[in-house]
Design a protein around this motif. Structure first.
Motif, PDB file in Angstrom:
ATOM      1  N   VAL A 141      -5.012   4.513   6.587  1.00  0.00           N
ATOM      2  CA  VAL A 141      -4.408   5.795   6.942  1.00  0.00           C
ATOM      3  C   VAL A 141      -3.377   6.292   5.948  1.00  0.00           C
ATOM      4  N   SER A 142      -2.916   5.468   5.022  1.00  0.00           N
ATOM      5  CA  SER A 142      -1.891   5.917   4.075  1.00  0.00           C
ATOM      6  C   SER A 142      -2.349   5.725   2.646  1.00  0.00           C
ATOM      7  N   PRO A 143      -2.064   6.701   1.761  1.00  0.00           N
ATOM      8  CA  PRO A 143      -2.399   6.532   0.347  1.00  0.00           C
ATOM      9  C   PRO A 143      -1.492   5.536  -0.372  1.00  0.00           C
ATOM     10  N   ARG A 144      -0.390   5.138   0.241  1.00  0.00           N
ATOM     11  CA  ARG A 144       0.476   4.135  -0.390  1.00  0.00           C
ATOM     12  C   ARG A 144      -0.038   2.737  -0.069  1.00  0.00           C
ATOM     13  N   ASP A 145      -0.106   1.886  -1.058  1.00  0.00           N
ATOM     14  CA  ASP A 145      -0.576   0.515  -0.876  1.00  0.00           C
ATOM     15  C   ASP A 145       0.520  -0.310  -0.211  1.00  0.00           C
ATOM     16  N   LEU A 146       0.276  -0.728   1.019  1.00  0.00           N
ATOM     17  CA  LEU A 146       1.243  -1.522   1.780  1.00  0.00           C
ATOM     18  C   LEU A 146       0.807  -2.978   1.910  1.00  0.00           C
ATOM     19  N   SER A 147      -0.198  -3.382   1.129  1.00  0.00           N
ATOM     20  CA  SER A 147      -0.780  -4.715   1.300  1.00  0.00           C
ATOM     21  C   SER A 147       0.200  -5.837   0.975  1.00  0.00           C
ATOM     22  N   LYS A 148       1.185  -5.571   0.115  1.00  0.00           N
ATOM     23  CA  LYS A 148       2.155  -6.600  -0.248  1.00  0.00           C
ATOM     24  C   LYS A 148       3.488  -6.439   0.484  1.00  0.00           C
ATOM     25  N   MET A 149       3.535  -5.530   1.437  1.00  0.00           N
ATOM     26  CA  MET A 149       4.759  -5.304   2.194  1.00  0.00           C
ATOM     27  C   MET A 149       5.018  -6.481   3.133  1.00  0.00           C
ATOM     28  N   LEU A 150       6.234  -6.996   3.119  1.00  0.00           N
ATOM     29  CA  LEU A 150       6.597  -8.151   3.925  1.00  0.00           C
ATOM     30  C   LEU A 150       7.183  -7.722   5.261  1.00  0.00           C
ATOM     31  N   PRO A 151       7.039  -8.542   6.306  1.00  0.00           N
ATOM     32  CA  PRO A 151       7.773  -8.278   7.542  1.00  0.00           C
ATOM     33  C   PRO A 151       9.282  -8.234   7.249  1.00  0.00           C
ATOM     34  N   GLY A 152       9.981  -7.367   7.970  1.00  0.00           N
ATOM     35  CA  GLY A 152      11.402  -7.203   7.725  1.00  0.00           C
ATOM     36  C   GLY A 152      11.719  -6.230   6.607  1.00  0.00           C
TER      37      GLY A 152
ATOM     38  N   ALA B 272      10.985  -1.998   5.031  1.00  0.00           N
ATOM     39  CA  ALA B 272      10.629  -0.625   5.354  1.00  0.00           C
ATOM     40  C   ALA B 272      10.160   0.065   4.083  1.00  0.00           C
ATOM     41  N   ARG B 273       9.336   1.088   4.230  1.00  0.00           N
ATOM     42  CA  ARG B 273       8.843   1.861   3.094  1.00  0.00           C
ATOM     43  C   ARG B 273       8.739   3.331   3.503  1.00  0.00           C
ATOM     44  N   TYR B 274       9.042   4.217   2.558  1.00  0.00           N
ATOM     45  CA  TYR B 274       8.796   5.645   2.736  1.00  0.00           C
ATOM     46  C   TYR B 274       7.342   5.896   2.357  1.00  0.00           C
ATOM     47  N   VAL B 275       6.571   6.516   3.247  1.00  0.00           N
ATOM     48  CA  VAL B 275       5.145   6.703   3.006  1.00  0.00           C
ATOM     49  C   VAL B 275       4.724   8.122   3.382  1.00  0.00           C
TER      50      VAL B 275
ATOM     51  N   LEU C   8       3.735   7.781  -4.433  1.00  0.00           N
ATOM     52  CA  LEU C   8       3.366   7.241  -3.125  1.00  0.00           C
ATOM     53  C   LEU C   8       1.851   7.235  -2.913  1.00  0.00           C
ATOM     54  N   VAL C   9       1.105   7.554  -3.945  1.00  0.00           N
ATOM     55  CA  VAL C   9      -0.359   7.567  -3.876  1.00  0.00           C
ATOM     56  C   VAL C   9      -0.884   6.515  -4.846  1.00  0.00           C
ATOM     57  N   ASN C  10      -1.582   5.527  -4.325  1.00  0.00           N
ATOM     58  CA  ASN C  10      -2.142   4.449  -5.154  1.00  0.00           C
ATOM     59  C   ASN C  10      -3.654   4.583  -5.226  1.00  0.00           C
TER      60      ASN C  10
END
Length: 396
Positions: free
Chosen positions: A98-109, A111-114, A283-285
């Motif tokens: 659902v998002s063009p930003r790659d969140l695959s490496k985002m850790l729990p704890g 936040a990201r602006y998307v 914000l687009v990967n």
């Protein structure tokens, strides 16, 4: 933006500015936050409606609230930042789609602006995403019904997730003394909290999530209440702890957010704008191998280029009012576009604005005429942000 001004006699209901004896009552159809009664008691003078909920706009005045924000610490009721919770075994897979930003490496704890885009590449919302666990995300929404979009997508995809609006109501603690107040509430560990980091905690038994984020371009925090019955209790506890720091009630500051180049959904961002026009291509990967909604359209836009982009303007003349509608801009060759957000900054002693310009005329120094109704004014394109261009204050 519809603004409800509060009359001196609350029992008679708030009055719409300039309408005389007519009144607008606070009805049940528009939701009220868990802090609503507290905001009235603390002197909120104007409200808007955002995400189907009343939101305070200012207390003493927009200018005085701005000064309190940049000098000290202010507390905002931003329950209107409704959360969409994505939870379940396929939560990560859903977010990837659902998002063009790659969140695959985002850790729990963290936040990201998307951004969330539609199949044409138009921006549907620009929330901060909080990752609370590998299988649990919150989307802290701008003013649009993203919950319905998300549910509609998953009705087609059938992923193993639950998509709902949880009982979560944030306040923001913003300003140079915000850390002092937060340490007084939670302890010294707050000082070590990184920018865009997230933590779950409690205060006097009240369940909370804290993030080192905000919408002020100042140092600040967001405190997400997860039990709506504790709203007034939390509000009073925050103000009690903030007395040594001259804490004031406040609200999202139009002056400070335009100074900081922060975009507002519905004004600067709409579904008719794309990330590249908004200078948010970071914000687009597109190099991700996986598919996401809008990838084909955004790839085409990236390859073909854009015809206009969002820029900053300084507008000549006496202090201008906040624009209630977009103002037309006229360029030397008679092409037109629009101012999306405008305000007078008392700190800069300048009228500043955000708006769109054709790509070939979007360079610094381009002269334009802003067609303010009844008062056309000269203006020029200038860099954004207008103040603290490296955003060092918020990251400090």
């Amino acid at each position: 933006m519809t603004i409800i001004h509060i009359a001196d006699e609350l029992a008679s209901g708030p009055a719409l500015d300039g309408v005389g004896p007519s009144k607008i009552s606070f009805g049940a159809r528009v939701r009220k936050s868990p802090y609503f009664n507290s905001t009235l008691q603390y002197g909120a003078k104007a409200f808007s409606v955002y995400n189907h909920m009343y939101m305070p706009l200012w207390y003493e005045s927009p200018e005085a609230d701005f000064q309190a924000l940049i000098d000290g610490v202010t507390v905002w009721d931003v329950s209107v930042q409704r959360q969409v919770e994505i939870v379940g075994p396929d939560a990560g897979a859903f977010m990837a789609r659902v998002s063009p930003r790659d969140l695959s490496k985002m850790l729990p704890g963290r936040a990201r602006y998307v951004l969330f885009t539609d199949d044409k590449g138009g921006v549907l919302n620009d929330p901060v995403v909080l990752k609370l666990a590998e299988d649990r995300f919150w989307l802290s929404l701008a003013d649009s019904d993203l919950l319905l979009w998300m549910r509609g997508l998953n009705a087609a995809w059938g992923l193993d997730v639950v998509i709902r609006e949880p009982d979560v109501s944030p306040i923001q603690v913003q300003g140079p003394k915000s850390t002092d107040l937060m340490v007084a509430l939670f302890g010294s560990w707050i000082e070590d909290m990184g920018y865009y980091h997230v933590a779950e905690t409690t205060l006097d038994g009240i369940p909370l999530v804290i993030s080192r984020t905000g919408w002020s371009a100042e140092r600040g925090y967001e405190v997400y209440l997860t039990d709506g019955s504790k709203g007034d209790q939390l509000w009073e506890r925050v103000f009690e702890a903030g007395q040594p720091f001259d804490v004031r009630p406040g609200a999202p500051s139009t002056i400070r957010r335009i100074e900081g180049g922060i975009l507002s959904y519905g004004s600067d961002i709409t579904a008719d704008t794309n990330p590249y026009e908004l200078n948010l291509g970071r914000l687009v990967n597109l190099d991700r191998p996986d598919w996401f909604v809008g990838k084909a359209a955004l790839t085409r836009i990236h390859l073909e280029g854009i015809s206009r982009r969002l820029v900053g303007f300084e507008i000549d003349g006496a202090p201008i009012p906040v624009n209630e509608h977009p103002w037309s801009i006229r360029f030397a060759d008679d092409r037109t576009d629009k101012i999306t957000s405008a305000v007078y900054s008392p700190r800069l002693d300048k009228n500043i604005a955000l708006g769109f310009a054709p790509m070939d005329l979007s360079m610094e120094g381009t002269e334009v005429t802003v067609e303010i109704p009844g008062n056309p004014l000269s203006a020029r394109i200038v860099p954004v942000p207008f103040y603290d261009p490296n955003k060092a204050i918020a990251r400090s």
